[in-house]
Write a protein that holds these residues in place. Structure first.
Motif, PDB file in Angstrom:
ATOM      1  N   GLU A  21     158.633   6.092 -12.951  1.00 54.75           N
ATOM      2  CA  GLU A  21     158.614   7.469 -12.446  1.00 54.75           C
ATOM      3  C   GLU A  21     157.437   8.243 -13.026  1.00 54.75           C
ATOM      4  OE1 GLU A  21     162.324   9.372 -13.083  1.00 54.75           O
ATOM      5  OE2 GLU A  21     163.460   8.047 -11.750  1.00 54.75           O
ATOM      6  N   VAL A  22     157.170   8.039 -14.309  1.00 56.29           N
ATOM      7  CA  VAL A  22     156.020   8.695 -14.941  1.00 56.29           C
ATOM      8  C   VAL A  22     154.720   8.216 -14.290  1.00 56.29           C
ATOM      9  CG1 VAL A  22     154.727   8.950 -17.087  1.00 56.29           C
ATOM     10  CG2 VAL A  22     157.225   9.006 -17.127  1.00 56.29           C
ATOM     11  N   PHE A  23     154.622   6.921 -14.048  1.00 56.55           N
ATOM     12  CA  PHE A  23     153.411   6.378 -13.429  1.00 56.55           C
ATOM     13  C   PHE A  23     153.190   6.956 -12.035  1.00 56.55           C
ATOM     14  CE2 PHE A  23     151.825   3.116 -10.442  1.00 56.55           C
ATOM     15  CZ  PHE A  23     150.506   3.094 -10.844  1.00 56.55           C
ATOM     16  N   HIS A  24     154.242   6.980 -11.223  1.00 51.57           N
ATOM     17  CA  HIS A  24     154.103   7.531  -9.866  1.00 51.57           C
ATOM     18  C   HIS A  24     153.777   9.024  -9.903  1.00 51.57           C
ATOM     19  CE1 HIS A  24     155.164   3.796  -8.025  1.00 51.57           C
ATOM     20  NE2 HIS A  24     156.394   3.775  -8.515  1.00 51.57           N
ATOM     21  N   SER A  25     154.292   9.731 -10.897  1.00 54.74           N
ATOM     22  CA  SER A  25     153.956  11.140 -11.047  1.00 54.74           C
ATOM     23  C   SER A  25     152.478  11.323 -11.383  1.00 54.74           C
ATOM     24  CB  SER A  25     154.836  11.764 -12.142  1.00 54.74           C
ATOM     25  OG  SER A  25     154.456  13.100 -12.385  1.00 54.74           O
ATOM     26  N   VAL A  26     151.962  10.512 -12.303  1.00 56.32           N
ATOM     27  CA  VAL A  26     150.536  10.570 -12.648  1.00 56.32           C
ATOM     28  C   VAL A  26     149.677  10.226 -11.437  1.00 56.32           C
ATOM     29  CG1 VAL A  26     148.729   9.507 -14.057  1.00 56.32           C
ATOM     30  CG2 VAL A  26     150.916  10.071 -15.091  1.00 56.32           C
ATOM     31  N   GLN A  27     150.080   9.209 -10.711  1.00 53.24           N
ATOM     32  CA  GLN A  27     149.339   8.791  -9.512  1.00 53.24           C
ATOM     33  C   GLN A  27     149.314   9.896  -8.458  1.00 53.24           C
ATOM     34  OE1 GLN A  27     151.151   5.503  -7.411  1.00 53.24           O
ATOM     35  NE2 GLN A  27     149.167   4.622  -6.878  1.00 53.24           N
ATOM     36  N   ARG A  28     150.453  10.535  -8.228  1.00 50.69           N
ATOM     37  CA  ARG A  28     150.542  11.576  -7.205  1.00 50.69           C
ATOM     38  C   ARG A  28     149.783  12.836  -7.621  1.00 50.69           C
ATOM     39  NH1 ARG A  28     155.367  12.030  -7.573  1.00 50.69           N
ATOM     40  NH2 ARG A  28     155.539  13.956  -8.749  1.00 50.69           N
ATOM     41  N   THR A  29     149.960  13.267  -8.865  1.00 48.87           N
ATOM     42  CA  THR A  29     149.323  14.510  -9.313  1.00 48.87           C
ATOM     43  C   THR A  29     147.807  14.382  -9.415  1.00 48.87           C
ATOM     44  OG1 THR A  29     149.817  13.846 -11.605  1.00 48.87           O
ATOM     45  CG2 THR A  29     151.350  15.364 -10.536  1.00 48.87           C
ATOM     46  N   CYS A  30     147.311  13.194  -9.700  1.00 51.93           N
ATOM     47  CA  CYS A  30     145.855  13.007  -9.725  1.00 51.93           C
ATOM     48  C   CYS A  30     145.268  13.169  -8.321  1.00 51.93           C
ATOM     49  CB  CYS A  30     145.502  11.640 -10.297  1.00 51.93           C
ATOM     50  SG  CYS A  30     145.604  11.547 -12.097  1.00 51.93           S
ATOM     51  N   MET A  31     145.940  12.648  -7.323  1.00 54.17           N
ATOM     52  CA  MET A  31     145.485  12.836  -5.945  1.00 54.17           C
ATOM     53  C   MET A  31     145.526  14.309  -5.549  1.00 54.17           C
ATOM     54  SD  MET A  31     144.438  10.114  -4.459  1.00 54.17           S
ATOM     55  CE  MET A  31     144.484  10.764  -2.792  1.00 54.17           C
ATOM     56  N   GLU A  32     146.589  14.991  -5.922  1.00 55.12           N
ATOM     57  CA  GLU A  32     146.696  16.413  -5.609  1.00 55.12           C
ATOM     58  C   GLU A  32     145.629  17.222  -6.336  1.00 55.12           C
ATOM     59  OE1 GLU A  32     150.661  17.409  -6.672  1.00 55.12           O
ATOM     60  OE2 GLU A  32     151.576  16.430  -4.929  1.00 55.12           O
ATOM     61  N   LEU A  33     145.323  16.846  -7.588  1.00 56.71           N
ATOM     62  CA  LEU A  33     144.296  17.553  -8.344  1.00 56.71           C
ATOM     63  C   LEU A  33     142.932  17.405  -7.699  1.00 56.71           C
ATOM     64  CD1 LEU A  33     143.481  19.170 -10.845  1.00 56.71           C
ATOM     65  CD2 LEU A  33     143.293  17.016 -12.099  1.00 56.71           C
ATOM     66  N   LEU A  34     142.616  16.225  -7.197  1.00 59.47           N
ATOM     67  CA  LEU A  34     141.340  16.026  -6.510  1.00 59.47           C
ATOM     68  C   LEU A  34     141.230  16.903  -5.264  1.00 59.47           C
ATOM     69  CD1 LEU A  34     140.960  12.131  -6.779  1.00 59.47           C
ATOM     70  CD2 LEU A  34     139.655  13.855  -8.010  1.00 59.47           C
ATOM     71  N   LYS A  35     142.319  16.997  -4.511  1.00 65.69           N
ATOM     72  CA  LYS A  35     142.303  17.854  -3.312  1.00 65.69           C
ATOM     73  C   LYS A  35     142.134  19.320  -3.683  1.00 65.69           C
ATOM     74  CE  LYS A  35     145.262  14.735  -0.624  1.00 65.69           C
ATOM     75  NZ  LYS A  35     146.571  14.591   0.075  1.00 65.69           N
TER      76      LYS A  35
END
Length: 328
Positions: free
Chosen positions: A61-75
């Motif tokens: 869950e932590v990994f998927h959160s990091v993966q998702r938030t990094c994509m959102e941060l780039l946008k």
């Protein structure tokens, strides 16, 4: 003849072992496929097996959160940079407009427009300095996503395949144990083979599970270090921008302090008068509503007094003759 018989027996044993190996692989794939279908369809699995992987699921869950938030941060960074450019462009256009209009006006108002226009043009130029730290932040996060997150994602995929094989082997052992007869040699041998397969898949799964947990911990710590380092530059640039622009605006405000035209005063007075008028109307309306409400309540109480003599306190304790005289 004996050598020939021995050669044939060895060959038969080899064929049996090959056949057993093929059947074993086929059964492994069968139970792995069955476990995959259980996972895809969302069927309930053994609660004890699921509970044993609770710490791993938390890390995932932590990994998927990091993966998702990094994509959102780039946008968000892309949108932020685009809007900074648009805001700077509009601010510069407004400043140039005020300067051109102020140069045509020789009064004090023209000087105010020229000074404000210069301040806005200066602010628009300083605002573009924020794009540098934001561009660096975008590059760092993108590199982090392509390297660190991708590497962890590959390890997670290998772990999921190993977990599927392990749980499939557990299903296989459960199926064999339900039909196990300790007195039958073949069934015991089959059970031992399945048990060996379970041990083998568990060893592989435990290793990949440990790798995933360590990589996720390292991933979270690396992202914190990255953001704290890169955002420091952005924060410093932002503070310098606000210090420069606020100092410029404050200087203009002080130099033209107290300069107010008669039209502005008249507008201010009329605005205050309009506010007082609206406030007076609101107050009168509230008083009228309160008066009407009190009248309605009085009529309501009088109606009940006529219907029920006991509701009138003056009528309590009187005789019928006294009440008739009063009514007359």
């Amino acid at each position: 003849m004996e050598k020939g018989n021995q050669g044939i027996s060895h060959f038969d044993h080899f064929l049996q072992s090959q056949e057993s190996s093929v059947v074993n692989k086929f059964q492994q794939k069968y139970w792995k496929t069955k476990q995959t279908l259980i996972k895809v369809t969302g069927k309930k699995e053994d609660e004890h097996v699921v509970a044993s992987d609770a710490d791993l699921d938390a890390k995932l869950e932590v990994f998927h959160s990091v993966q998702r938030t990094c994509m959102e941060l780039l946008k968000v960074i892309e949108q932020y940079q685009r809007r900074i450019s648009l805001l700077s462009q509009e601010e510069n256009e407004l400043g140039r407009f005020l300067r051109s209009q102020g140069s045509q006006d020789k009064s004090r108002a023209g000087k105010i427009m020229q000074a404000t226009g210069k301040a806005l043009c200066f602010s628009s130029q300083q605002r573009l300095a924020l794009r540098g730290p934001l561009g660096r932040l975008y590059q760092e996060v993108e590199t982090f996503r392509y390297r660190a997150i991708s590497d962890t994602w590959l390890t997670v995929n290998r772990m999921e395949q190993s977990r599927t094989e392990y749980r499939g082997a557990l299903l296989w052992m459960k199926d064999v144990s339900q039909e196990l007869d300790p007195d039958t040699h073949k069934q015991m041998e089959k059970f031992r083979k399945v048990q060996t397969q379970v041990r083998h898949t568990k060893t592989s799964f435990d290793k990949l599970k440990n790798d995933v947990c360590q990589k996720v911990d390292l991933l979270g710590a690396s992202r914190c270090n990255l953001l704290s380092h890169v955002l420091t530059t952005y924060q410093t640039t932002l503070l310098h921008f606000w210090e420069k622009t606020s100092h410029t605006m404050a200087a203009i405000h002080e130099s033209f302090k107290g300069c107010q035209t008669h039209e502005a005063s008249a507008l201010g007075a009329s605005d205050q008068a309009a506010k007082k008028k609206v406030k007076k109307k609101t107050k009168a309306k509230a008083e009228d509503e309160e008066t009407n409400t009190s009248k309605d309540l009085s009529a309501w109480f009088n109606l009940f007094a006529d219907l029920d003599p006991l509701s009138n306190p003056d009528a309590i304790g009187r005789t019928d003759e006294e009440q008739e005289l009063l009514n007359a």
